[in-house]
Design a protein around this motif. Structure first.
Motif, PDB file in Angstrom:
ATOM      1  N   ILE A  18       0.839  -1.203   0.000  1.00  0.00           N
ATOM      2  CA  ILE A  18       0.000   0.000   0.000  1.00  0.00           C
ATOM      3  C   ILE A  18       0.876   1.255   0.000  1.00  0.00           C
ATOM      4  CG2 ILE A  18      -1.621   1.362   1.408  1.00  0.00           C
ATOM      5  CD1 ILE A  18      -2.841  -1.386   2.288  1.00  0.00           C
ATOM      6  N   THR A  19       1.904   1.261   0.838  1.00  0.00           N
ATOM      7  CA  THR A  19       2.812   2.408   0.913  1.00  0.00           C
ATOM      8  C   THR A  19       3.517   2.628  -0.421  1.00  0.00           C
ATOM      9  OG1 THR A  19       3.179   1.952   3.254  1.00  0.00           O
ATOM     10  CG2 THR A  19       4.766   3.402   2.179  1.00  0.00           C
ATOM     11  N   GLY A  20       3.969   1.556  -1.049  1.00  0.00           N
ATOM     12  CA  GLY A  20       4.619   1.663  -2.351  1.00  0.00           C
ATOM     13  C   GLY A  20       3.690   2.232  -3.408  1.00  0.00           C
ATOM     14  N   VAL A  21       2.441   1.782  -3.400  1.00  0.00           N
ATOM     15  CA  VAL A  21       1.457   2.277  -4.371  1.00  0.00           C
ATOM     16  C   VAL A  21       1.166   3.762  -4.115  1.00  0.00           C
ATOM     17  CG1 VAL A  21      -0.948   2.074  -5.137  1.00  0.00           C
ATOM     18  CG2 VAL A  21       0.456   0.020  -4.851  1.00  0.00           C
ATOM     19  N   ILE A  22       1.060   4.148  -2.846  1.00  0.00           N
ATOM     20  CA  ILE A  22       0.858   5.566  -2.521  1.00  0.00           C
ATOM     21  C   ILE A  22       2.052   6.383  -3.022  1.00  0.00           C
ATOM     22  CG2 ILE A  22       0.707   7.248  -0.624  1.00  0.00           C
ATOM     23  CD1 ILE A  22      -0.865   5.074   0.946  1.00  0.00           C
ATOM     24  N   GLY A  23       3.251   5.853  -2.866  1.00  0.00           N
ATOM     25  CA  GLY A  23       4.452   6.528  -3.373  1.00  0.00           C
ATOM     26  C   GLY A  23       4.431   6.676  -4.885  1.00  0.00           C
ATOM     27  N   ILE A  24       3.958   5.642  -5.574  1.00  0.00           N
ATOM     28  CA  ILE A  24       3.849   5.707  -7.032  1.00  0.00           C
ATOM     29  C   ILE A  24       2.846   6.783  -7.438  1.00  0.00           C
ATOM     30  CG2 ILE A  24       3.034   4.452  -9.086  1.00  0.00           C
ATOM     31  CD1 ILE A  24       4.286   1.898  -7.772  1.00  0.00           C
ATOM     32  N   ILE A  25       1.703   6.812  -6.751  1.00  0.00           N
ATOM     33  CA  ILE A  25       0.686   7.833  -7.037  1.00  0.00           C
ATOM     34  C   ILE A  25       1.261   9.227  -6.777  1.00  0.00           C
ATOM     35  CG2 ILE A  25      -1.553   8.775  -6.289  1.00  0.00           C
ATOM     36  CD1 ILE A  25      -2.365   5.771  -5.766  1.00  0.00           C
ATOM     37  N   PHE A  26       1.994   9.371  -5.686  1.00  0.00           N
ATOM     38  CA  PHE A  26       2.640  10.645  -5.366  1.00  0.00           C
ATOM     39  C   PHE A  26       3.578  11.074  -6.494  1.00  0.00           C
ATOM     40  CE2 PHE A  26       6.220  12.852  -3.122  1.00  0.00           C
ATOM     41  CZ  PHE A  26       5.534  13.997  -2.753  1.00  0.00           C
ATOM     42  N   THR A  27       4.363  10.146  -7.005  1.00  0.00           N
ATOM     43  CA  THR A  27       5.283  10.448  -8.095  1.00  0.00           C
ATOM     44  C   THR A  27       4.535  10.820  -9.371  1.00  0.00           C
ATOM     45  OG1 THR A  27       6.922   8.948  -7.148  1.00  0.00           O
ATOM     46  CG2 THR A  27       7.221   9.549  -9.465  1.00  0.00           C
ATOM     47  N   VAL A  50       4.324  10.273   3.228  1.00  0.00           N
ATOM     48  CA  VAL A  50       3.902   9.112   2.420  1.00  0.00           C
ATOM     49  C   VAL A  50       4.504   7.820   2.967  1.00  0.00           C
ATOM     50  CG1 VAL A  50       4.196   8.041   0.137  1.00  0.00           C
ATOM     51  CG2 VAL A  50       3.392  10.386   0.311  1.00  0.00           C
ATOM     52  N   LEU A  51       5.671   7.889   3.570  1.00  0.00           N
ATOM     53  CA  LEU A  51       6.313   6.705   4.142  1.00  0.00           C
ATOM     54  C   LEU A  51       5.891   6.479   5.598  1.00  0.00           C
ATOM     55  CD1 LEU A  51       8.343   4.363   4.003  1.00  0.00           C
ATOM     56  CD2 LEU A  51      10.146   6.013   4.555  1.00  0.00           C
ATOM     57  N   ILE A  52       5.843   7.533   6.381  1.00  0.00           N
ATOM     58  CA  ILE A  52       5.646   7.404   7.825  1.00  0.00           C
ATOM     59  C   ILE A  52       4.211   7.049   8.207  1.00  0.00           C
ATOM     60  CG2 ILE A  52       5.664   8.741   9.980  1.00  0.00           C
ATOM     61  CD1 ILE A  52       8.167  10.183   8.842  1.00  0.00           C
ATOM     62  N   VAL A  53       3.238   7.701   7.613  1.00  0.00           N
ATOM     63  CA  VAL A  53       1.835   7.487   8.005  1.00  0.00           C
ATOM     64  C   VAL A  53       1.403   6.026   7.818  1.00  0.00           C
ATOM     65  CG1 VAL A  53      -0.560   8.118   7.485  1.00  0.00           C
ATOM     66  CG2 VAL A  53       1.170   9.902   7.792  1.00  0.00           C
TER      67      VAL A  53
END
Length: 168
Positions: A18-27, A50-53
């Motif tokens: 989930i965190t990785g996907v959120i990071g991809i969306i952020f990018t 994006v990483l901590i939450v």
């Protein structure tokens, strides 16, 4: 493996993805807003969030589901979350910089060249070219840096969260 270790692994893996996907969306949002190469403090802080939450969320939900939490369990969930997120991020970064935005490293070098000229007005063209060439040669360091950064942040955040949420 003990049942809690398996559960921590499952939680960490799930929330890491989930965190990785959120990071991809952020990018992708950064690309859409033409802010990918921006090096502002706001972008950096947003990346931390994006990483901590998700790490804190994973530990909190783990505690809620098990009605207890030891600091070791929090560290397990948090570090696994960070590790899986790092793997997803590394894979995406590789795809992005080598297949999607094939000029990524060239654009980074151009921006770096401008920043170096602003920071060091007396820099010679030879020094500038040497510096840029070295940075381009060392671009591979990005991948292990992502891994180490995520693991360090994951450990610290999960340790602090574990201490804050541990059950007596």
């Amino acid at each position: 493996m003990k049942p809690h270790q398996i559960e921590a692994l499952k939680f960490g893996t799930k929330y890491g993805i989930i965190t990785g996907v959120i990071g991809i969306i952020f990018t992708v949002v950064l690309i859409a807003l033409n802010m990918l190469y921006n090096q502002s403090i706001e972008k950096t802080l947003s990346g931390f969030v994006v990483l901590i939450v998700p790490i804190i969320t994973a530990i909190y939900i783990f505690k809620k589901k098990n009605n207890s939490l030891a600091v070791e369990q929090a560290i397990g969930v948090g570090v696994i979350t960070a590790l899986v997120a790092a793997i997803v991020t590394i894979l995406f970064t590789y795809l992005l910089t080598n297949f999607i935005l094939t000029d990524f490293w060239d654009n980074s070098a151009a921006i770096n060249r401008i920043q170096l000229k602003e920071q060091y007005p007396a820099i010679t063209p030879e020094q500038l070219q040497e510096n840029i060439a070295l940075k381009q040669k060392m671009s591979w360091i990005t991948y292990p840096f992502i891994l180490l950064f995520n693991l360090c942040i994951g450990f610290v955040v999960s340790l602090l969260t574990g201490i804050a949420l541990k059950t007596k």
